[in-house]
Design a protein around this motif. Structure first.
Motif, mmCIF file in Angstrom:
data_model
loop_
_atom_site.group_PDB
_atom_site.id
_atom_site.type_symbol
_atom_site.label_atom_id
_atom_site.label_comp_id
_atom_site.label_asym_id
_atom_site.label_seq_id
_atom_site.Cartn_x
_atom_site.Cartn_y
_atom_site.Cartn_z
ATOM 1 N N VAL A 1 17.599 85.211 -30.673
ATOM 2 C CA VAL A 1 18.239 86.581 -30.669
ATOM 3 C C VAL A 1 18.720 87.176 -31.860
ATOM 4 O O VAL A 1 18.952 86.000 -32.772
ATOM 5 N N PRO A 2 18.736 88.311 -32.428
ATOM 6 C CA PRO A 2 19.056 88.457 -33.509
ATOM 7 C C PRO A 2 20.572 88.108 -33.855
ATOM 8 O O PRO A 2 21.478 88.091 -32.999
ATOM 9 N N ALA A 3 20.898 88.003 -35.296
ATOM 10 C CA ALA A 3 22.370 87.343 -35.617
ATOM 11 C C ALA A 3 23.341 88.140 -35.242
ATOM 12 O O ALA A 3 24.356 87.655 -34.908
ATOM 13 N N GLU A 4 23.475 89.589 -35.238
ATOM 14 C CA GLU A 4 24.490 90.279 -34.809
ATOM 15 C C GLU A 4 24.568 90.166 -33.258
ATOM 16 O O GLU A 4 25.783 90.755 -33.000
ATOM 17 N N LEU A 5 23.816 89.632 -32.592
ATOM 18 C CA LEU A 5 23.841 89.483 -31.111
ATOM 19 C C LEU A 5 24.609 88.073 -30.757
ATOM 20 O O LEU A 5 24.670 87.825 -29.492
ATOM 21 N N THR A 6 24.412 87.115 -31.707
ATOM 22 C CA THR A 6 24.726 85.863 -31.455
ATOM 23 C C THR A 6 26.129 85.280 -31.903
ATOM 24 O O THR A 6 26.440 85.382 -33.055
ATOM 25 N N ASP A 7 26.762 84.406 -31.161
ATOM 26 C CA ASP A 7 27.892 83.905 -31.698
ATOM 27 C C ASP A 7 27.608 82.692 -32.054
ATOM 28 O O ASP A 7 28.316 81.987 -33.411
ATOM 29 N N VAL A 8 26.900 82.026 -31.661
ATOM 30 C CA VAL A 8 26.459 80.546 -31.952
ATOM 31 C C VAL A 8 25.122 80.261 -32.053
ATOM 32 O O VAL A 8 24.404 80.536 -30.979
ATOM 33 N N ALA A 9 24.352 79.904 -32.980
ATOM 34 C CA ALA A 9 22.918 79.514 -33.278
ATOM 35 C C ALA A 9 22.820 78.114 -33.211
ATOM 36 O O ALA A 9 23.533 77.315 -33.705
ATOM 37 N N LYS B 1 23.456 80.443 -41.041
ATOM 38 C CA LYS B 1 24.934 80.956 -41.470
ATOM 39 C C LYS B 1 24.424 82.218 -42.640
ATOM 40 O O LYS B 1 25.160 83.173 -42.825
ATOM 41 N N ALA B 2 23.485 81.878 -43.541
ATOM 42 C CA ALA B 2 23.138 83.070 -44.491
ATOM 43 C C ALA B 2 22.819 84.293 -43.600
ATOM 44 O O ALA B 2 22.679 85.487 -44.366
ATOM 45 N N ALA B 3 22.003 84.057 -42.465
ATOM 46 C CA ALA B 3 21.612 85.321 -41.847
ATOM 47 C C ALA B 3 22.798 86.060 -40.934
ATOM 48 O O ALA B 3 22.251 87.263 -40.261
ATOM 49 N N GLY B 4 23.706 85.558 -40.874
ATOM 50 C CA GLY B 4 24.791 86.274 -40.601
ATOM 51 C C GLY B 4 25.402 85.966 -39.178
ATOM 52 O O GLY B 4 26.183 86.239 -38.583
ATOM 53 N N VAL B 5 24.844 84.547 -38.731
ATOM 54 C CA VAL B 5 25.601 84.120 -37.519
ATOM 55 C C VAL B 5 26.864 83.428 -37.780
ATOM 56 O O VAL B 5 26.965 82.734 -38.636
ATOM 57 N N PRO B 6 27.748 83.906 -36.831
ATOM 58 C CA PRO B 6 29.213 83.190 -37.212
ATOM 59 C C PRO B 6 29.008 81.791 -37.447
ATOM 60 O O PRO B 6 29.702 81.121 -38.123
ATOM 61 N N LEU B 7 28.430 80.892 -36.364
ATOM 62 C CA LEU B 7 28.385 79.602 -36.423
ATOM 63 C C LEU B 7 27.054 79.168 -36.261
ATOM 64 O O LEU B 7 26.357 79.473 -35.363
ATOM 65 N N ALA B 8 27.196 77.804 -36.462
ATOM 66 C CA ALA B 8 25.822 76.964 -36.309
ATOM 67 C C ALA B 8 25.993 75.450 -35.993
ATOM 68 O O ALA B 8 26.961 74.876 -36.246
ATOM 69 N N ALA C 1 28.171 67.792 -41.193
ATOM 70 C CA ALA C 1 29.442 68.615 -41.434
ATOM 71 C C ALA C 1 29.498 69.567 -42.486
ATOM 72 O O ALA C 1 30.152 70.583 -42.641
ATOM 73 N N ALA C 2 28.646 69.016 -43.522
ATOM 74 C CA ALA C 2 28.491 69.949 -44.607
ATOM 75 C C ALA C 2 27.681 71.300 -44.504
ATOM 76 O O ALA C 2 27.587 72.382 -45.365
ATOM 77 N N HIS C 3 27.185 71.482 -43.414
ATOM 78 C CA HIS C 3 25.991 72.553 -43.125
ATOM 79 C C HIS C 3 26.365 73.074 -41.887
ATOM 80 O O HIS C 3 25.816 74.285 -41.674
ATOM 81 N N VAL C 4 26.769 72.440 -40.829
ATOM 82 C CA VAL C 4 26.979 73.121 -39.318
ATOM 83 C C VAL C 4 28.575 73.157 -39.073
ATOM 84 O O VAL C 4 29.178 72.402 -39.577
ATOM 85 N N ASP C 5 28.754 73.794 -38.094
ATOM 86 C CA ASP C 5 30.189 74.020 -37.597
ATOM 87 C C ASP C 5 30.457 73.278 -36.449
ATOM 88 O O ASP C 5 31.541 73.056 -36.023
ATOM 89 N N GLY C 6 29.319 72.884 -35.813
ATOM 90 C CA GLY C 6 29.383 72.071 -34.441
ATOM 91 C C GLY C 6 28.273 71.333 -34.078
ATOM 92 O O GLY C 6 27.001 71.483 -34.898
ATOM 93 N N VAL C 7 28.126 70.737 -33.068
ATOM 94 C CA VAL C 7 26.911 69.965 -32.516
ATOM 95 C C VAL C 7 26.778 70.032 -31.128
ATOM 96 O O VAL C 7 27.847 69.985 -30.471
ATOM 97 N N ARG C 8 25.776 70.027 -30.780
ATOM 98 C CA ARG C 8 25.362 69.978 -29.168
ATOM 99 C C ARG C 8 24.706 68.496 -29.069
ATOM 100 O O ARG C 8 23.377 68.498 -29.277
ATOM 101 N N LEU C 9 25.238 67.624 -28.366
ATOM 102 C CA LEU C 9 24.849 66.311 -28.040
ATOM 103 C C LEU C 9 23.993 66.386 -26.734
ATOM 104 O O LEU C 9 24.545 66.747 -25.694
#
Length: 389
Positions: free
Chosen positions: A219-227, A245-252, A304-312
């Motif tokens: 999904v395009p970055a502008e339509l996504t809250d979490v990649a 994050k560089a593409a503009g998604v608020p959270l990864a 944690a230096a690269h992402v805002d969260g994890v899905r386990l």
């Protein structure tokens, strides 16, 4: 400056990521689809401090051969989890490939109302040709076509969430008016494969829009809250987080399959036990961790230096969730590597995301401001707006 603490999500579908995970579950096989088992698992995740639980789904059976052959719909399970919890966010997987965006929008809006603003949406894609036959729809095939359906579906769903302004519902007994029709807006979308007209039938969700999570690139970055990002190594996963994050998604969020050592068996011993029945196929878009709880904490500290969260995604839900609750999450909280959600907050607040303004309300306000500036009637315009309530 230190990065914000990680937000933690966990996948609760079935008995775990391994097709034969049910063989090591702590319940009888017949209890897999019972409300009591689902409520117990969701409560364990909430009490452990997870910010979000996700629930996988498909119109097709979840597995073949060694795995279970049925599941209850993710949205229905999510509604039950929302009613039986009070803090954790709930995000079902809903594919846009064949489902109608109007129905998806209504379901997720209702979930956000039921959960008092704790709903999310993991955007799925149905790649199996059997899904098209099950839906009775023409086959959507190839990454470009799947991405097109995801893009159009998410865009329409978001517009339908916005089609009711926040104050459209009046509920005035004195005037016998339930809503202000001028604050309902018709969605007018024409895509390559379908068109959508009219507003939603559900008032705007408490969050404005439930949180949208999607695999990176779907999904395009502008339509996504979490990649949702991943890779076969920690380096690849971290790089994918930076790219999102560089593409503009608020959270990864990094997606990680986990197999942990337990007091009775090592992770490798447990995997070997399950491999007697069925293989655990590796996915190129998910990192896989096998080992001790301490090692997983170290991996998350690195990411944690690269992402805002994890899905386990646990190997065996009952076994991994116990280790995560006792040994992993407490250590993360002590070291301030992760944060737990606060009671009474929406999922957006827990994730640090702002509540979005409605698209149509913003367009209307902008047009009104332009007219008032041109005619010098700002006061009159405001008065008329108030009188329409």
């Amino acid at each position: 400056m230190p990065r914000p603490a990680l937000r933690l999500a966990v996948e609760l579908d079935g008995d775990g990521a391994h097709p034969a995970a049910w063989r090591r579950a702590s319940h009888a096989p017949g209890e897999l689809l019972t409300p009591r088992r689902l409520a117990r698992t969701a409560a364990a995740a909430e009490n452990a401090g997870f910010t979000l639980v996700t629930l996988d789904d498909s119109i097709l059976p979840p597995a073949a051969g060694a795995g279970p052959v049925g599941r209850i719909g993710a949205v229905e399970r999510a509604a039950f989890v929302a009613a039986s919890t009070s803090v954790v966010g709930v995000a079902p997987v809903v594919a846009t490939t064949y489902a109608e965006p109007f129905h998806v929008s209504s379901q997720l809006s209702s979930l956000d109302h039921v959960s008092a603003g704790r709903a999310g949406w993991v955007v799925g894609a149905e790649e199996d040709p059997s899904a098209a036959r099950a839906w009775g729809r023409p086959l959507v095939e190839g990454p470009d076509a799947l991405a097109r359906e995801a893009r159009d579906g998410v865009r329409v769903v978001r517009d339908l969430w916005d089609s009711w302004e926040d104050d459209a519902v009046i509920r005035s007994v004195a005037t016998s008016r339930y809503l202000d029709r001028e604050r309902l807006h018709a969605v007018d979308f024409t895509g390559e494969t379908y068109s959508v007209k009219g507003p939603s039938i559900v008032p705007r969700p408490p969050q404005g829009r439930p949180v949208v999570l999607a695999r990176q690139g779907l999904v395009p970055a502008e339509l996504t809250d979490v990649a949702l990002v991943g890779g076969t190594t920690a380096t690849e996963t971290g790089a994918a987080g930076d790219a999102a994050k560089a593409a503009g998604v608020p959270l990864a969020f990094a997606e990680i399959e986990v197999a942990l050592d337990t007091p009775r068996d090592t992770a490798r011993e447990r995997i070997a036990d399950l491999e007697r029945y069925s293989p655990w196929e590796e996915r190129p878009d998910r990192l896989r961790y096998t080992g001790s709880a301490e090692g997983l904490v170290g991996l998350l500290a690195e990411l944690a230096a690269h992402v805002d969260g994890v899905r386990l995604v646990p190997l065996v839900l009952d076994e991994e969730l116990s280790v995560l609750s006792r040994l992993v999450l407490p250590e993360l909280f002590v070291r301030r590597l992760a944060t737990r959600p606060l009671p009474g907050t929406t999922l957006r607040t827990s994730l640090g995301l702002p509540r979005p303004a409605g698209r149509f309300a913003t367009e209307t306000d902008a047009a009104t401001a332009d007219t008032e500036a041109a005619t010098g009637t700002a006061g009159a315009g405001t008065l008329v707006r108030e009188e329409t309530r």
